[in-house]
Structure formats: C-alpha cells, structure tokens
Design a protein around this motif. Structure first.
Motif, PDB file in Angstrom:
ATOM      1  N   ALA A  15       0.839  -1.206   0.000  1.00  0.00           N
ATOM      2  CA  ALA A  15       0.000   0.000   0.000  1.00  0.00           C
ATOM      3  C   ALA A  15       0.871   1.253   0.000  1.00  0.00           C
ATOM      4  O   ALA A  15       0.564   2.228  -0.690  1.00  0.00           O
ATOM      5  CB  ALA A  15      -0.923  -0.007   1.211  1.00  0.00           C
ATOM      6  N   GLY A  16       1.948   1.223   0.746  1.00  0.00           N
ATOM      7  CA  GLY A  16       2.862   2.364   0.741  1.00  0.00           C
ATOM      8  C   GLY A  16       3.506   2.579  -0.613  1.00  0.00           C
ATOM      9  O   GLY A  16       3.638   3.709  -1.080  1.00  0.00           O
ATOM     10  N   LEU A  17       3.894   1.487  -1.248  1.00  0.00           N
ATOM     11  CA  LEU A  17       4.483   1.599  -2.582  1.00  0.00           C
ATOM     12  C   LEU A  17       3.458   2.076  -3.610  1.00  0.00           C
ATOM     13  O   LEU A  17       3.799   2.817  -4.540  1.00  0.00           O
ATOM     14  CB  LEU A  17       5.067   0.253  -3.013  1.00  0.00           C
ATOM     15  CG  LEU A  17       6.315  -0.198  -2.253  1.00  0.00           C
ATOM     16  CD1 LEU A  17       6.698  -1.611  -2.672  1.00  0.00           C
ATOM     17  CD2 LEU A  17       7.450   0.762  -2.479  1.00  0.00           C
ATOM     18  N   ALA A  18       2.204   1.673  -3.449  1.00  0.00           N
ATOM     19  CA  ALA A  18       1.154   2.115  -4.379  1.00  0.00           C
ATOM     20  C   ALA A  18       0.932   3.622  -4.273  1.00  0.00           C
ATOM     21  O   ALA A  18       0.582   4.264  -5.261  1.00  0.00           O
ATOM     22  CB  ALA A  18      -0.146   1.362  -4.108  1.00  0.00           C
ATOM     23  N   ALA A  58      -4.296  16.824 -17.499  1.00  0.00           N
ATOM     24  CA  ALA A  58      -4.279  16.777 -16.036  1.00  0.00           C
ATOM     25  C   ALA A  58      -5.239  15.713 -15.510  1.00  0.00           C
ATOM     26  O   ALA A  58      -4.933  15.025 -14.534  1.00  0.00           O
ATOM     27  CB  ALA A  58      -4.629  18.142 -15.465  1.00  0.00           C
ATOM     28  N   ALA A  59      -6.375  15.558 -16.160  1.00  0.00           N
ATOM     29  CA  ALA A  59      -7.333  14.531 -15.735  1.00  0.00           C
ATOM     30  C   ALA A  59      -6.763  13.133 -15.943  1.00  0.00           C
ATOM     31  O   ALA A  59      -6.914  12.254 -15.088  1.00  0.00           O
ATOM     32  CB  ALA A  59      -8.644  14.690 -16.504  1.00  0.00           C
ATOM     33  N   VAL A  60      -6.078  12.922 -17.047  1.00  0.00           N
ATOM     34  CA  VAL A  60      -5.465  11.621 -17.301  1.00  0.00           C
ATOM     35  C   VAL A  60      -4.348  11.356 -16.293  1.00  0.00           C
ATOM     36  O   VAL A  60      -4.207  10.247 -15.779  1.00  0.00           O
ATOM     37  CB  VAL A  60      -4.938  11.551 -18.757  1.00  0.00           C
ATOM     38  CG1 VAL A  60      -4.096  10.318 -18.979  1.00  0.00           C
ATOM     39  CG2 VAL A  60      -6.100  11.584 -19.729  1.00  0.00           C
ATOM     40  N   ALA A  61      -3.556  12.377 -15.982  1.00  0.00           N
ATOM     41  CA  ALA A  61      -2.480  12.216 -15.001  1.00  0.00           C
ATOM     42  C   ALA A  61      -3.050  11.929 -13.616  1.00  0.00           C
ATOM     43  O   ALA A  61      -2.479  11.150 -12.846  1.00  0.00           O
ATOM     44  CB  ALA A  61      -1.605  13.466 -14.974  1.00  0.00           C
ATOM     45  N   TYR A  67      -5.851   5.604  -9.055  1.00  0.00           N
ATOM     46  CA  TYR A  67      -5.703   4.147  -9.111  1.00  0.00           C
ATOM     47  C   TYR A  67      -4.779   3.656  -8.008  1.00  0.00           C
ATOM     48  O   TYR A  67      -5.033   2.637  -7.373  1.00  0.00           O
ATOM     49  CB  TYR A  67      -5.167   3.695 -10.465  1.00  0.00           C
ATOM     50  CG  TYR A  67      -6.131   3.834 -11.612  1.00  0.00           C
ATOM     51  CD1 TYR A  67      -7.492   3.696 -11.414  1.00  0.00           C
ATOM     52  CD2 TYR A  67      -5.691   4.103 -12.885  1.00  0.00           C
ATOM     53  CE1 TYR A  67      -8.387   3.823 -12.466  1.00  0.00           C
ATOM     54  CE2 TYR A  67      -6.568   4.236 -13.945  1.00  0.00           C
ATOM     55  CZ  TYR A  67      -7.915   4.094 -13.725  1.00  0.00           C
ATOM     56  OH  TYR A  67      -8.785   4.214 -14.768  1.00  0.00           O
ATOM     57  N   GLY A  68      -3.698   4.373  -7.762  1.00  0.00           N
ATOM     58  CA  GLY A  68      -2.793   4.009  -6.678  1.00  0.00           C
ATOM     59  C   GLY A  68      -3.472   4.072  -5.326  1.00  0.00           C
ATOM     60  O   GLY A  68      -3.274   3.201  -4.471  1.00  0.00           O
ATOM     61  N   ALA A  72      -4.165   0.957  -2.719  1.00  0.00           N
ATOM     62  CA  ALA A  72      -3.713   1.038  -1.326  1.00  0.00           C
ATOM     63  C   ALA A  72      -4.869   0.799  -0.357  1.00  0.00           C
ATOM     64  O   ALA A  72      -4.719   0.078   0.635  1.00  0.00           O
ATOM     65  CB  ALA A  72      -3.078   2.399  -1.067  1.00  0.00           C
ATOM     66  N   LEU A  73      -6.030   1.382  -0.631  1.00  0.00           N
ATOM     67  CA  LEU A  73      -7.188   1.185   0.254  1.00  0.00           C
ATOM     68  C   LEU A  73      -7.657  -0.264   0.236  1.00  0.00           C
ATOM     69  O   LEU A  73      -8.040  -0.812   1.279  1.00  0.00           O
ATOM     70  CB  LEU A  73      -8.324   2.124  -0.152  1.00  0.00           C
ATOM     71  CG  LEU A  73      -8.080   3.607   0.137  1.00  0.00           C
ATOM     72  CD1 LEU A  73      -9.206   4.452  -0.444  1.00  0.00           C
ATOM     73  CD2 LEU A  73      -7.923   3.861   1.620  1.00  0.00           C
TER      74      LEU A  73
END
Length: 86
Positions: A15-18, A58-61, A67-68, A72-73
């Motif tokens: 989760a931290g890496l994500a 910006a929306a794509v970025a 997702y990350g 993590a959640l």
C-alpha cells in the motif's frame, strides 16, 4: 511469524508503494500547468484550445494517482489476500 501477519505486513508495504503513484501524478500535473501557462503566454489567442488540452492531460495524469489510492485502500481495508490463507 504467522502467515496472516506476513500477508498483512506485505500488504502494508504494498500500500505504501502504491501511494508513490501520487508523486508522479503531481509532477505531471505541475509540468502540464507550467507548459500550459507558457503556451498561453506565447499565443494568447489560442487560450481556449490550450486550456482544454491541458485540463484533459491533467485529468489523465490524476487517474494514475487515484488508481494508486484505490489499490492502497483495497490492500489495507478489504484485503483479498487474507482469504487465500485457508
């Protein structure tokens, strides 16, 4: 160390890496905003097209960071790996 504790520890590390994905999204959005402001400064008559393209980028970025966060959640609160232990 039990198998469950090992899976929970690995999930916390994962989760931290994500969440590192948020760094890339922030850098990408900052770069896009800077280049968008630079482009508007050079060609103010094309402001609408430049702003629209910048906001789309910006929306794509931002989706990368979202997702990350979702991964993590899931790893922290709805860990599907615990069910594999038996």
């Amino acid at each position: 160390m039990s198998d469950q504790a090992l899976v929970l520890a690995a999930s916390a590390i994962g989760a931290g890496l994500a969440m590192i994905a948020g760094i890339g999204a922030g850098i990408g959005q900052g770069f896009a905003a800077g280049k968008g402001a630079e482009a508007v400064g050079k060609q103010p008559e094309a402001q609408g097209v430049i702003t629209r393209t910048m906001l789309l980028g910006a929306a794509v970025a931002e989706t990368t960071g979202i997702y990350g966060l979702v991964i993590a959640l899931i790893l922290l609160f709805a860990n599907p790996l615990i069910g594999l232990l038996g």
